[in-house]
Design an enzyme around this catalytic site. Sequence first.
Site, short mmCIF file in Angstrom:
data_model
loop_
_atom_site.label_atom_id
_atom_site.label_comp_id
_atom_site.label_asym_id
_atom_site.label_seq_id
_atom_site.Cartn_x
_atom_site.Cartn_y
_atom_site.Cartn_z
CG HIS A 1 -43.82 -82.57 -72.40
ND1 HIS A 1 -43.30 -83.80 -72.03
CD2 HIS A 1 -42.95 -81.65 -71.90
CE1 HIS A 1 -42.19 -83.63 -71.35
NE2 HIS A 1 -41.95 -82.33 -71.24
CG ASP B 1 -43.13 -86.75 -74.44
OD1 ASP B 1 -43.76 -85.70 -74.23
OD2 ASP B 1 -42.00 -86.76 -74.97
CD GLU C 1 -40.40 -81.22 -74.32
OE1 GLU C 1 -39.72 -80.20 -74.15
OE2 GLU C 1 -40.11 -82.33 -73.82
CG ASP D 1 -41.55 -78.97 -69.64
OD1 ASP D 1 -41.27 -79.77 -68.73
OD2 ASP D 1 -41.13 -79.09 -70.81
CG HIS E 1 -34.05 -85.55 -69.53
ND1 HIS E 1 -33.73 -84.90 -70.71
CD2 HIS E 1 -35.35 -85.23 -69.29
CE1 HIS E 1 -34.79 -84.24 -71.15
NE2 HIS E 1 -35.77 -84.43 -70.29
#
Length: 490
Positions: free
Chosen positions: A77, A79, A146, A170, A462
């Site tokens: 993904h 993003d 995603e 991922d 994150h």
Amino acid sequence: MAEEIKRLAPEAVWGYFYDLTQIPRPTGHTKQVTDYLKAFGEKHGLETHQDEVGNVLIRKPATPGYEGRQTVVLQAHVDMVPQKNAGVAHDFLRDPIDAYIDGEWVTARDTTLGADNGMGVSLAMAALTDKTIKHGPLEGLFTIDEEVGMDGAVGLKPGFLKGTIMINGDSEEEGRLFVGCAGGVDMNISFHYRDGEPTPEGDVALRLTLAGLKGGHSGVDIHLGRANANKLFFRFLKKAVSHYDVRLATVEGGSLRNAIPREVSAVVTVPADRVADVEQLVREHEALYRAEYKGVEGDIRFTAERTAELPATLIPEEIQDDLINAVEGCPNGPISMLHDFPGTVESSSNLAIVKSDDAAGRIDVKILVRSSSESRKDALCSSIESVFSLAGAKVELSNPYGGWQPNIDSPILRTMEKAYESLFGRKPDVTVMHAGLECGIIQEAYPDMDMISFGPDITHPHSPDEAVGIASVEKSWRLLVATLEAVPEK
């Protein structure tokens, strides 16, 4: 510094990754990066498509003599999660990521790095342009958005892909192959009130700030026992309200549903003769939280700053108390574990966001529930719904996605296991992931596709501490090359 990153091995992978760090690409703002990928495909003379959702597909023909091999989809993904440390003036819609080498790692200054899933994208791009690899037909599938809703995977239509094998890039632990993942659902909770209450005469306003927590990925890091800023803050607030007549005016905790909340900022009012008591209570809770999370969290900071301007109105006391009790009582963190994969979380809850909006007369709470078991997921949602419904809140569920069920007889798993053992002299670990991957959703559109997930070491995705291991990127590239060369005939 940019040139140093580009010179890391393998240069093609790191070169593409550096390009991605220069393109703003938070979730919901991926046009610039998809335009980049389309231009990349066309520049290299590769068949390039974009579907109606925005996903980009790039096809590379087989190496001569390998036309009979199965078609492999390399999927990632585009993003990234936009997180930054407090006080950092970074605009994720305009500014490039300031990436640099820190010893054996590549990281970013005060923001997320975007290795999740920029590394998966870069590995696929390198495979699509490398002229030395022997492989069957390849498809690079680059999905959008995603991190919030998995919109790209959800919008993928049958027939867009030709591949029968999919390698998802991922994952975030080199040496581990993932064959399954949890599903999830968003819980959107709201408290509503007509009008705020006037600030009591003689009250003093304080801005309370809880910061310095590590946060992290609510799937990958949920088992590490890190503190949830929302839970810590409302634990304090319950005592402050009951002991010192504190009133809540505004609160903003957390920013993304799939990131463990690191910070909370709130404005409260306090009777003038109780201000010193509240300031002392803040110091006591800072010391308490530091002691409780010693060795887990690095630098928890809890401060109370007097503000000159009183808020015009306060959250109604009944709503305030209901909110405090519901957040305090809400299940958070790991709830159950998988017996077949020791150490892997089966079900969890991340109380991600608590945010008031005085003008609208509402407080929003957002929670992400994950589980490898649909029944456990439903049960956990029901439990949380009961807590907030009893507090008078409105509860809605959205963006549900199913898990990816493991297939221990997967042919691509056997191929990749053999390739890994041949390269590195040991068998890779085979497991499932608590974080959500797009594999389960894509499998709904392509039920016969054989899937696996792998990737380099990425720590603290994150969060602004995100970093990717340099040596693990090279190992991941070597594994991908060996796997592509060993893909069986159709």
